[in-house]
Design an enzyme around this catalytic site. Structure first.
Site, PDB file in Angstrom:
ATOM      1  CE  LYS A 126      -3.803  -2.774   1.929  1.00 48.73           C
ATOM      2  NZ  LYS A 126      -4.535  -2.729   3.063  1.00 48.73           N
ATOM      3  CD  GLN A 173      -3.248  -4.347   6.353  1.00 47.65           C
ATOM      4  OE1 GLN A 173      -3.406  -3.370   5.982  1.00 47.65           O
ATOM      5  NE2 GLN A 173      -4.314  -5.580   6.114  1.00 47.65           N
ATOM      6  CG  ASP A 200      -9.503  -0.631   5.348  1.00 51.67           C
ATOM      7  OD1 ASP A 200      -9.509  -0.252   3.544  1.00 51.67           O
ATOM      8  OD2 ASP A 200      -9.386   0.104   6.188  1.00 51.67           O
TER       9      ASP A 200
HETATM   10  N1  GUN Z   1      -6.883  -7.079   6.386  1.00 47.78           N
HETATM   11  C1  GUN Z   1      -7.484  -7.786   4.780  1.00 47.78           C
HETATM   12  N2  GUN Z   1      -7.360  -6.774   3.875  1.00 47.78           N
HETATM   13  C2  GUN Z   1      -7.470  -6.068   4.027  1.00 47.78           C
HETATM   14  C3  GUN Z   1      -8.396  -4.550   3.814  1.00 47.78           C
HETATM   15  O1  GUN Z   1      -8.391  -4.656   3.571  1.00 47.78           O
HETATM   16  N3  GUN Z   1      -7.745  -3.232   4.932  1.00 47.78           N
HETATM   17  C4  GUN Z   1      -7.144  -3.618   6.244  1.00 47.78           C
HETATM   18  N4  GUN Z   1      -7.364  -2.988   7.421  1.00 47.78           N
HETATM   19  N5  GUN Z   1      -6.940  -4.284   6.814  1.00 47.78           N
HETATM   20  C5  GUN Z   1      -7.122  -6.048   5.887  1.00 47.78           C
END
Ligand code: GUN
Length: 292
Positions: free
Chosen positions: A52, A96, A119
């Site tokens: 990211k 996350q 998100d």
């Molecule tokens: N863990 C797995 N996929 C995601 C996501 O799209 N966002 C976040 N914050 N955590 C994750």
């Protein structure tokens, strides 16, 4: 059979975002800024967050990574969320997941200001999604819709079978595909661990979205000729390589692929699109398009 190249589609979209950022800067607007909070050292989470941050660079965004050890308390994490909520330089941020067991992830998610929730996990965004209102749409399902659209797959009137009912993928992708619009207008069936006659249902599917986290679950006998297969699975399985593991999807790719009209690979299918959808949400947050 057409292999859907998520990496290539994602690269084109990131380039378009970078051009848009240049236009914003030329107009005197500020550079969009995404912050990510990472707790602990889970291998998968480290990889995703690093990807990211790299995507932010490619798009011309500012990014900030805030790290905590997995001993951090819930109160400390909630205080970090509060600081990000009130920091005017931060347009959007993510925490996350998964979080350590002693932290209530739902409480943390709900503490995020929904106007910065890129998100799309906050109940306000989830609720607005199901009402068909403008909102931050969660990244993996949005990435799947973009893949379908960019691959020229007409979803109108099609029977889409979703395998898995998670809050992150199964539920929101079902909600998006049943709505009026393009992509959308699907007849959607959501299957899960208590579903009976699963194979009978999947054999009726024009589109299968496999999001259960069970490697190789979808076998050739479950798939109708000419179906579109979207594989969301990314399980680490032991492998004879330097790392000792490789990613395996929820679909028995070698045997299913010859029957399909389109199929996504793992890796290189849905994964890159999840990240690019987060970048699209960050751009929207930077431009204050959805919420002022
Ligand atoms: N863990 C797995 N996929 C995601 C996501 O799209 N966002 C976040 N914050 N955590 C994750």
């Amino acid at each position: 059979m057409t292999l859907i190249d998520g990496k290539k589609i994602a690269a084109v979209i990131k380039q378009e975002i970078a051009q848009e950022v240049e236009r914003m800067l030329a107009q005197g607007m500020k550079r969009p800024h995404l912050a990510a909070v990472l707790v602990g050292h889970d291998g998968g989470s480290e990889t995703y967050v690093a990807a990211k941050v790299k995507a932010c660079e490619e798009c011309g965004f500012k990014s900030t990574l805030i790290r905590y050890e997995d001993t951090v308390s819930e109160d400390e994490l909630l205080a970090a969320v509060d600081r990000l909520n009130s920091d005017p330089d931060v347009d959007g941020f993510i925490v996350q997941l998964p979080l350590p067991r002693h932290i209530n992830a739902q409480r943390v998610t709900e503490a995020i200001d929904y106007r910065k929730d890129v998100d799309g996990f906050h109940p306000v965004n989830v609720g607005r999604l199901s009402l068909g209102l403008p909102c931050f749409r969660s990244a993996t399902p949005q990435g799947i819709l973009t893949l379908l659209e960019k691959s020229g797959i007409d979803t109108g009137g099609k029977h889409c079978v979703v395998l898995g009912r998670s809050n992150i993928v199964g539920k929101p992708v079902a909600s998006m595909l049943m709505q009026k619009g393009t992509p959308g207008n699907c007849t959607v069936t959501v299957c899960h661990s208590a579903t009976r006659n699963l194979k009978e249902i999947t054999r009726q599917a024009d589109i299968i979205i496999a999001a259960l986290g069970s490697p190789g679950f979808v076998t050739a006998d479950m798939v109708k000729d000419g179906a579109v297969i979207i594989d969301v699975g990314t399980t680490r399985v032991p492998a004879d390589n330097a790392r000792g593991w490789r990613l395996r999807g929820d679909v028995d790719f070698d045997n299913v692929a010859p029957k399909c009209s389109h199929i996504t690979p793992v890796p290189g299918g849905v994964g890159p699109m999840t990240i690019v959808s987060l970048m699209q949400n960050t751009l929207l947050a930077g431009k204050k398009i959805i919420y002022q």
